[in-house]
Design an enzyme around this catalytic site. Sequence first.
Site, PDB file in Angstrom:
ATOM      1  N   HIS A 130     -15.559  -7.051   5.233  1.00 20.87           N
ATOM      2  CA  HIS A 130     -14.688  -7.955   6.001  1.00 20.87           C
ATOM      3  C   HIS A 130     -15.365  -8.467   7.275  1.00 20.87           C
ATOM      4  O   HIS A 130     -14.880  -9.434   7.877  1.00 20.87           O
ATOM      5  CB  HIS A 130     -13.380  -7.257   6.399  1.00 20.87           C
ATOM      6  CG  HIS A 130     -12.503  -6.898   5.238  1.00 20.87           C
ATOM      7  ND1 HIS A 130     -12.093  -7.831   4.310  1.00 20.87           N
ATOM      8  CD2 HIS A 130     -11.974  -5.709   4.842  1.00 20.87           C
ATOM      9  CE1 HIS A 130     -11.339  -7.229   3.388  1.00 20.87           C
ATOM     10  NE2 HIS A 130     -11.266  -5.946   3.691  1.00 20.87           N
ATOM     11  N   ASP A 167     -14.253  -4.348  -4.618  1.00 13.96           N
ATOM     12  CA  ASP A 167     -13.185  -3.835  -3.753  1.00 13.96           C
ATOM     13  C   ASP A 167     -11.898  -4.625  -4.029  1.00 13.96           C
ATOM     14  O   ASP A 167     -11.945  -5.785  -4.423  1.00 13.96           O
ATOM     15  CB  ASP A 167     -13.606  -4.026  -2.291  1.00 13.96           C
ATOM     16  CG  ASP A 167     -12.690  -3.318  -1.306  1.00 13.96           C
ATOM     17  OD1 ASP A 167     -13.035  -2.203  -0.886  1.00 13.96           O
ATOM     18  OD2 ASP A 167     -11.639  -3.896  -0.949  1.00 13.96           O
ATOM     19  N   HIS A 169      -9.834  -5.770  -1.955  1.00 12.51           N
ATOM     20  CA  HIS A 169      -9.623  -6.826  -0.964  1.00 12.51           C
ATOM     21  C   HIS A 169     -10.716  -7.897  -1.068  1.00 12.51           C
ATOM     22  O   HIS A 169     -11.852  -7.587  -1.425  1.00 12.51           O
ATOM     23  CB  HIS A 169      -9.662  -6.234   0.454  1.00 12.51           C
ATOM     24  CG  HIS A 169      -8.642  -5.164   0.706  1.00 12.51           C
ATOM     25  ND1 HIS A 169      -8.914  -3.825   0.543  1.00 12.51           N
ATOM     26  CD2 HIS A 169      -7.354  -5.250   1.101  1.00 12.51           C
ATOM     27  CE1 HIS A 169      -7.824  -3.119   0.846  1.00 12.51           C
ATOM     28  NE2 HIS A 169      -6.861  -3.957   1.177  1.00 12.51           N
ATOM     29  N   ASP A 248     -10.682   0.903  -4.039  1.00 10.91           N
ATOM     30  CA  ASP A 248      -9.258   0.866  -3.701  1.00 10.91           C
ATOM     31  C   ASP A 248      -8.421   0.064  -4.700  1.00 10.91           C
ATOM     32  O   ASP A 248      -7.216  -0.082  -4.514  1.00 10.91           O
ATOM     33  CB  ASP A 248      -9.041   0.358  -2.260  1.00 10.91           C
ATOM     34  CG  ASP A 248      -9.934  -0.797  -1.887  1.00 10.91           C
ATOM     35  OD1 ASP A 248     -10.621  -1.341  -2.781  1.00 10.91           O
ATOM     36  OD2 ASP A 248      -9.952  -1.178  -0.693  1.00 10.91           O
TER      37      ASP A 248
END
Length: 312
Positions: A130, A167, A169, A248
């Site tokens: 991120h 991931d 996200h 995740d």
Amino acid sequence: MTTAFYTHPDCKLHDMGPGHPESPARLQAIEDQLIASRIDQLLDHRTAPLALEDDLARVHSTAMIARVREHSLALAGTAGIYPLDPDTSVNAHSWQAALRAAGAALAATDAVIAGDIDNAFCAVRPPGHHATAHTPMGFCLFNNVALAARHALEVHGLERVAIVDFDVHHGNGTEQIFAHDPRVLMVSFFQHPFYPFSGTEPEGSHALNIPVSAYSDGSVVRQLVTEQWLPALEAHRPQMIFVSAGFDAHREDDMAQMGLVEADYTWLTRQIMQVAAQHAQGRIVSCLEGGYNLSALGRSVVAHMKVLADLE
Ligand SMILES: [Zn+2]
């Protein structure tokens, strides 16, 4: 096969406070599960060196680097925590941990390109995908995978690399950093709509970020990988593959609502290995991103590493 496992005790000293899901216990859970599964002894254990500020500056602004360093070092000798954003904080050890996390990715890249090892997994934190060129965010301080990819291009002279991000996200930082760099192909899937609420409008033409709805399981992911990622990777012919390895999207991970299981991480890693074998002399550097259910995280990293090390 020689598969290296990079980590450093400093990565467990970065702590964003009691109850924060991105916790030091994540690395302990991975190490414990590697031992329990008896693959620990088959890996080449390596200690992450410190990245240099000049290494960070290949991706990040000097103002951002200084912001992380100054807020972390100002806490030296205290148990204090300074919030950089609502989810992302530093303590006195965060600067050192962030340099180890980036340093692991860079050293692994050097060792793989030198032919010293076949591939590597970096069990590091803080995670990175991120973090943009100018801003730490979403539990991430510096973008470890982006730093390694740019290092491969600019220091080692590779012409084309790929970043595979599984991931749950969207890796907004990685997309932003390479939006206008045709040498880098990014492929990912991400739960949508979900944090960081980006990825559906591409910033450049070299990213294949595929939104999937909550409650999607492994069959959805396998289909999009087969139909979309693999043709794009084939066309790009990467000379090295970097993996933003977040776990995740696991069914047991309460951070998100997807339904992957260990067998899906095994399958995903096999696909990455096959592309790497065909185009990249097998060169893969994988770095830990998310994954917050400690048991599922440990088991999923074992599944990932068993394929990397050709043990399954
Ligand atoms: Zn994540």
